[in-house]
Design an enzyme around this catalytic site. Structure first.
Site, PDB file in Angstrom:
ATOM      1  N   CYS A 111      29.082   2.154   1.839  1.00  0.00           N
ATOM      2  CA  CYS A 111      28.968   2.783   3.152  1.00  0.00           C
ATOM      3  C   CYS A 111      27.722   3.312   3.649  1.00  0.00           C
ATOM      4  O   CYS A 111      27.596   3.235   4.973  1.00  0.00           O
ATOM      5  CB  CYS A 111      29.708   4.143   2.901  1.00  0.00           C
ATOM      6  SG  CYS A 111      31.562   4.099   2.468  1.00  0.00           S
ATOM      7  N   THR A 154      -4.960 -12.159  12.884  1.00  0.00           N
ATOM      8  CA  THR A 154      -6.383 -11.460  12.501  1.00  0.00           C
ATOM      9  C   THR A 154      -5.947 -10.342  11.700  1.00  0.00           C
ATOM     10  O   THR A 154      -4.858  -9.590  11.498  1.00  0.00           O
ATOM     11  CB  THR A 154      -6.392 -10.661  13.912  1.00  0.00           C
ATOM     12  OG1 THR A 154      -6.981 -11.680  14.957  1.00  0.00           O
ATOM     13  CG2 THR A 154      -8.088  -9.979  13.959  1.00  0.00           C
ATOM     14  N   GLY A 182       0.833  -1.306  -0.295  1.00  0.00           N
ATOM     15  CA  GLY A 182      -0.096  -0.017  -0.056  1.00  0.00           C
ATOM     16  C   GLY A 182       0.773   1.343  -0.064  1.00  0.00           C
ATOM     17  O   GLY A 182       0.567   2.331  -0.502  1.00  0.00           O
TER      18      GLY A 182
END
Lengths: 162, 253
Positions: free
Chosen positions: B183, B95, B58
């Site tokens: 780096c 859930t 999203g």
């Protein structure tokens, strides 16, 4: 981007003594662009003192700040004093370096010492050590440089990072 | 199984998935694509692309961070990564985050409505940035494809200098970019994408990635084009790699 100390940021934003010295009395180069950092130090010696210290650096913010700090610490010092500069003392003067930056960016003291060795060898005060060789390809190297002059680590960068 | 990114987030190149799926179909191999960088940005049609599974998220189209979806063609069976509950047809236990799902649904609705308009604007400022930097700074290469590229994505390698320094100096001028130099990475290794594309370590160290969003304007690009050349010049002036290059070039003339 790591979090740098104010001192590191100051030296990175306003690096001191950048440049090259023409006809330098000693030149020391360490690192290579493969590992991300490369430093070349130039020194001018007068009456056993580092009259002038300049450098060029390819590398991250820490590498630039380290070179700048080393040049400040070394300028005006005697050879013996300058030889005592270590990565630890540089990091301390910079109020600390991020952990992961300590090894690859903190090459300044090493580059300076190489420039000093170069000067001492040129003036006959130091003899090349012939007992050293590259741990990766057995190429004999007279310098205390982690990067083999034959460039074997450039061809096998994996060896170094492991 | 074959899995290929629809567009690479580091170099912006959009991959020819439809061509690849012709091969995977012929060889009867399941074909998955990671379309996180493209969904909501450019048209994505699973039928046209010929893929069997597709992942999307999203946040690239301004949905809630952490929201994402996996589309699987009917008939393709998958083993769940998370075991336990029977949510989502037993494919993913846990859930469901309803707020994130609704938020992502609304975001894609808006993204689809505005896609053509957003795409046009982003492509325009992207090309402004690419052509501007190439004309203002010598020894810069664009990584990835110039045309088959994400809108709002411009990636470069600036030769003779390292990415983190550029990133920090650009940041001090209010420009937030990223780099694939060793780096800037945690692993302290140069970008595997750039190395796989054949760029040398030396060049990959100077990688720089700009991503533009719907809030960006041509004035932002002008700002970058103003502040970037002196930053590159400053870092090159202190680069031993650059002075070596200049000396070698002088000798050759």
């Amino acid at each position: 981007m790591p979090v740098y100390s104010e001192k590191v940021m100051d030296h990175f934003m306003h690096p001191r003594n950048v440049g090259e010295i023409e006809n330098a009395d000693g030149v020391g180069e360490v690192g290579n662009p493969v590992c991300g950092d490369m430093m070349t130090f130039y020194i001018k010696v007068k009456d056993n003192r580092l009259e002038d210290v300049k450098y060029k650096t390819f590398g991250c913010g820490a590498a630039i700040a380290v070179s700048s700090m080393v040049s400040e610490m070394a300028k005006g010092a005697t050879i013996e004093e300058a030889q005592k500069i270590t990565p630890e003392s540089v990091a301390q003067m910079l109020e600390g370096l991020p952990k992961q930056k300590f090894h690859c960016s903190n090459l300044g003291a090493q580059a300076l010492n190489k420039a000093i060795d170069d000067y001492l060898m040129k003036t006959g005060k130091l003899k090349a050590n012939e007992n050293k060789c590259c741990p990766f390809c057995d190429h004999e190297d007279s310098e205390s440089d982690p990067v083999c002059r034959e460039g074997c680590q450039i061809k096998n960068p994996e060896i170094k990072s492991s | 199984m074959v899995s290929i990114m629809h567009a690479n987030g580091e170099v912006g190149t959009i991959q020819p998935l439809a061509e690849i799926s012709r091969i995977t179909k012929e060889k009867k191999v399941v074909f998955h694509t990671d379309a996180v960088a493209t969904c909501g940005t450019i048209p994505v049609n699973v039928k046209e692309l010929g893929v069997d599974a597709l992942s999307l998220a999203g946040n690239p189209f301004y949905g809630p961070k952490g929201s994402a979806a996996l589309w699987v063609r009917r008939g393709v069976r998958i083993l769940p990564l998370l075991d336990g509950g029977i949510q989502e047809g037993g494919r993913r236990a846990g859930t469901e985050d309803i707020a994130a799902i609704i938020g992502m649904g609304k975001a894609i609705e808006i993204a689809l409505r505005d896609m053509a308009d957003r795409g046009q604007k982003l492509t325009k400022i992207r090309d402004m940035l690419i052509h501007g930097l190439l004309s203002k700074i010598p020894h810069v290469v664009v990584t990835g494809d110039l045309i088959k590229r994400l809108p709002g994505h411009a990636s470069f390698c600036v030769e003779f200098i390292e990415g983190e320094g550029m990133l920090m100096l650009l940041n001090s001028q209010g420009v937030a970019v990223s780099s694939g130099s060793s780096c800037t990475s945690r692993a302290l290794k140069a970008s595997h994408v750039l190395l796989a594309m054949g760029y040398s370590h030396e060049i990959a160290q100077g990688s720089l990635l700009f991503t533009m969003g719907i809030q960006n304007t041509p004035a932002d690009i002008d700002h970058v084009l103003n502040v970037m050349p002196p930053i590159v010049e400053r870092l090159r002036e202190m680069s031993p790699v650059y002075s070596k290059f200049l000396k070698a070039n002088k000798g050759g003339q």
